[in-house]
Design a protein around this motif. Structure first.
Motif, mmCIF file in Angstrom:
data_model
loop_
_atom_site.group_PDB
_atom_site.id
_atom_site.type_symbol
_atom_site.label_atom_id
_atom_site.label_comp_id
_atom_site.label_asym_id
_atom_site.label_seq_id
_atom_site.Cartn_x
_atom_site.Cartn_y
_atom_site.Cartn_z
ATOM 1 N N GLY A 145 -39.279 -68.961 -43.485
ATOM 2 C CA GLY A 145 -39.132 -67.579 -43.027
ATOM 3 C C GLY A 145 -37.815 -67.364 -42.310
ATOM 4 N N LYS A 146 -37.426 -66.085 -42.196
ATOM 5 C CA LYS A 146 -36.126 -65.780 -41.591
ATOM 6 C C LYS A 146 -36.058 -66.118 -40.103
ATOM 7 C CE LYS A 146 -34.523 -62.227 -44.798
ATOM 8 N NZ LYS A 146 -33.999 -60.849 -44.945
ATOM 9 N N GLY A 147 -37.210 -66.235 -39.460
ATOM 10 C CA GLY A 147 -37.186 -66.559 -38.029
ATOM 11 C C GLY A 147 -37.313 -68.034 -37.745
ATOM 12 N N SER A 148 -37.419 -68.857 -38.761
ATOM 13 C CA SER A 148 -37.616 -70.299 -38.564
ATOM 14 C C SER A 148 -36.309 -70.964 -38.142
ATOM 15 C CB SER A 148 -38.121 -70.938 -39.848
ATOM 16 O OG SER A 148 -37.091 -70.899 -40.841
ATOM 17 N N PRO A 149 -36.437 -72.084 -37.350
ATOM 18 C CA PRO A 149 -35.236 -72.829 -36.953
ATOM 19 C C PRO A 149 -34.423 -73.316 -38.158
ATOM 20 C CG PRO A 149 -37.114 -73.506 -35.646
ATOM 21 C CD PRO A 149 -37.649 -72.625 -36.736
ATOM 22 N N ALA A 150 -35.104 -73.707 -39.220
ATOM 23 C CA ALA A 150 -34.386 -74.198 -40.393
ATOM 24 C C ALA A 150 -33.543 -73.089 -41.016
ATOM 25 C CB ALA A 150 -35.380 -74.752 -41.422
ATOM 26 N N TYR A 151 -34.089 -71.870 -41.087
ATOM 27 C CA TYR A 151 -33.332 -70.768 -41.678
ATOM 28 C C TYR A 151 -32.181 -70.355 -40.758
ATOM 29 C CZ TYR A 151 -32.200 -66.351 -43.930
ATOM 30 O OH TYR A 151 -31.534 -65.345 -44.564
ATOM 31 N N LEU A 152 -32.412 -70.371 -39.452
ATOM 32 C CA LEU A 152 -31.378 -69.968 -38.497
ATOM 33 C C LEU A 152 -30.269 -71.006 -38.397
ATOM 34 C CD1 LEU A 152 -33.675 -68.489 -35.688
ATOM 35 C CD2 LEU A 152 -32.316 -67.242 -37.381
ATOM 36 N N ASP A 153 -30.541 -72.221 -38.811
ATOM 37 C CA ASP A 153 -29.527 -73.273 -38.825
ATOM 38 C C ASP A 153 -28.637 -73.054 -40.060
ATOM 39 O OD1 ASP A 153 -28.107 -75.719 -39.303
ATOM 40 O OD2 ASP A 153 -29.538 -76.746 -37.990
ATOM 41 N N LYS A 154 -27.401 -72.598 -39.839
ATOM 42 C CA LYS A 154 -26.512 -72.254 -40.957
ATOM 43 C C LYS A 154 -26.221 -73.454 -41.853
ATOM 44 C CE LYS A 154 -24.142 -68.418 -38.655
ATOM 45 N NZ LYS A 154 -22.822 -67.898 -38.182
ATOM 46 N N THR A 155 -26.166 -74.653 -41.258
ATOM 47 C CA THR A 155 -25.876 -75.849 -42.056
ATOM 48 C C THR A 155 -27.012 -76.133 -43.027
ATOM 49 O OG1 THR A 155 -24.544 -76.820 -40.286
ATOM 50 C CG2 THR A 155 -25.389 -78.312 -41.978
ATOM 51 N N ILE A 156 -28.239 -76.111 -42.502
ATOM 52 C CA ILE A 156 -29.394 -76.373 -43.365
ATOM 53 C C ILE A 156 -29.514 -75.282 -44.424
ATOM 54 C CG2 ILE A 156 -31.913 -76.510 -43.439
ATOM 55 C CD1 ILE A 156 -31.849 -77.865 -40.721
ATOM 56 N N ARG A 157 -29.336 -74.009 -43.990
ATOM 57 C CA ARG A 157 -29.449 -72.907 -44.951
ATOM 58 C C ARG A 157 -28.394 -73.039 -46.061
ATOM 59 N NH1 ARG A 157 -29.078 -68.792 -41.594
ATOM 60 N NH2 ARG A 157 -27.068 -67.919 -42.204
ATOM 61 N N GLY A 158 -27.182 -73.420 -45.690
ATOM 62 C CA GLY A 158 -26.124 -73.597 -46.685
ATOM 63 C C GLY A 158 -26.417 -74.750 -47.630
ATOM 64 N N GLU A 159 -26.962 -75.839 -47.073
ATOM 65 C CA GLU A 159 -27.303 -76.992 -47.904
ATOM 66 C C GLU A 159 -28.430 -76.641 -48.878
ATOM 67 O OE1 GLU A 159 -28.205 -80.086 -45.161
ATOM 68 O OE2 GLU A 159 -26.100 -80.584 -44.779
ATOM 69 N N ALA A 160 -29.353 -75.789 -48.436
ATOM 70 C CA ALA A 160 -30.464 -75.387 -49.299
ATOM 71 C C ALA A 160 -29.954 -74.575 -50.494
ATOM 72 C CB ALA A 160 -31.484 -74.578 -48.500
ATOM 73 N N TYR A 161 -29.065 -73.612 -50.216
ATOM 74 C CA TYR A 161 -28.476 -72.837 -51.320
ATOM 75 C C TYR A 161 -27.718 -73.756 -52.279
ATOM 76 C CZ TYR A 161 -29.434 -68.076 -49.664
ATOM 77 O OH TYR A 161 -30.046 -66.900 -49.324
ATOM 78 N N SER A 162 -26.923 -74.674 -51.726
ATOM 79 C CA SER A 162 -26.137 -75.588 -52.562
ATOM 80 C C SER A 162 -27.033 -76.448 -53.434
ATOM 81 C CB SER A 162 -25.255 -76.481 -51.678
ATOM 82 O OG SER A 162 -24.299 -75.708 -50.986
ATOM 83 N N ALA A 163 -28.153 -76.934 -52.832
ATOM 84 C CA ALA A 163 -29.063 -77.800 -53.576
ATOM 85 C C ALA A 163 -29.750 -77.026 -54.694
ATOM 86 C CB ALA A 163 -30.103 -78.397 -52.628
ATOM 87 N N LEU A 164 -30.160 -75.783 -54.403
ATOM 88 C CA LEU A 164 -30.825 -74.974 -55.418
ATOM 89 C C LEU A 164 -29.905 -74.776 -56.629
ATOM 90 C CD1 LEU A 164 -32.811 -71.669 -54.819
ATOM 91 C CD2 LEU A 164 -31.298 -71.972 -56.769
ATOM 92 N N TRP A 165 -28.681 -74.333 -56.382
ATOM 93 C CA TRP A 165 -27.780 -74.047 -57.510
ATOM 94 C C TRP A 165 -27.287 -75.325 -58.184
ATOM 95 C CZ3 TRP A 165 -29.009 -69.773 -59.142
ATOM 96 C CH2 TRP A 165 -29.140 -68.635 -58.369
#
Length: 249
Positions: free
Chosen positions: A179-199
């Protein structure tokens, strides 16, 4: 020099396209004189070469007439008779097989095309008008389906479809990060790594260098893939670890 070479090329192309197929009692043949002119060798040299082929064929217990048929011709104003051969499609294959480079390629393309057109014409001539119409319609249908298939297999998705995939990716990332309020989503590094991994996984699965180059025929499958994607390995552990902090806070 350019115009001279260009005129030579045009004459050669015209010569290739004017190959005449002879229909002799249902057997399709080419005059050796035409072949000699097409491949730009002296007719006498081609006759000598064919004579060698015939000897090899007969020594090997093959019917040389299936390849080369002896014939003669006369020249206007001259009563003398000259030798030539009428060459079958198999004979043309044999002549072409000994040739290399541009001449060999062009000769092969010319005789194959002309033989196929003549064979098609002969097959049509024996049909009723109704069957001919059905045959021609079937050919056009096959040609249309071939073009459609080519487009499906080579056309990539448009801007709107690219945007649809991007929106699905955003939704998936929000879900897998908690979710958008989760620590993982608010962590820009993790969020960026997630997008990179998906694509990165997407490109590997669809063998493309970018989701923007997804083929139209794969679009529905691509949407399913993006919606169903889930993180794994170190990224999954980082997400779980980041979100576990909220549980204990």
């Amino acid at each position: 020099m350019y115009f001279h070479l260009n005129s030579i090329v045009k004459r050669r192309e015209k010569k290739m396209n004017n190959l005449q197929i002879i229909n002799q009692n249902g057997q399709l043949l080419v005059d050796s004189r035409e072949v000699a002119a097409m491949i730009e060798v002296r007719h006498s040299d081609l006759l000598e070469r064919i004579g060698g082929y015939i000897r090899y064929l007969e020594n090997g217990k093959f019917r040389s007439q299936d390849f080369f048929i002896s014939s003669t011709y006369k020249v206007d104003g001259n009563n003398k008779t000259y030798d030539c051969y009428l060459i079958t499609r198999k004979g043309c294959d044999m002549v072409a097989n000994k040739m290399t480079g541009e001449k060999g390629v062009l000769f092969t393309a010319a005789y194959v095309t002309q033989f196929e057109e003549m064979e098609k014409s002969l097959s049509l001539s024996g049909m009723s008008k109704e069957l001919q119409a059905i045959f021609m319609l079937d050919q056009r249908t096959q040609a249309f389906e071939s073009r459609v298939s080519h487009l499906e297999n080579n056309t990539t998705i448009d801007y709107g479809q690219q945007n649809d995939l991007q929106l699905l990716a955003n939704k998936t990332i929000v879900e897998v990060l908690g979710g958008k309020g989760s620590p993982a989503y608010l962590d820009k590094t993790i969020r960026g790594e997630a997008y990179s991994a998906l694509w990165r996984d997407f490109k590997g699965y669809f063998n493309t260098n970018s989701y923007r180059n997804t083929l139209v025929k794969d679009f529905d499958k691509a949407k399913e893939y993006v919606s169903g994607w889930r993180p794994h390995g170190k990224l999954l552990r980082d997400i779980e670890q980041a979100n576990s902090q909220m549980a204990f806070s």
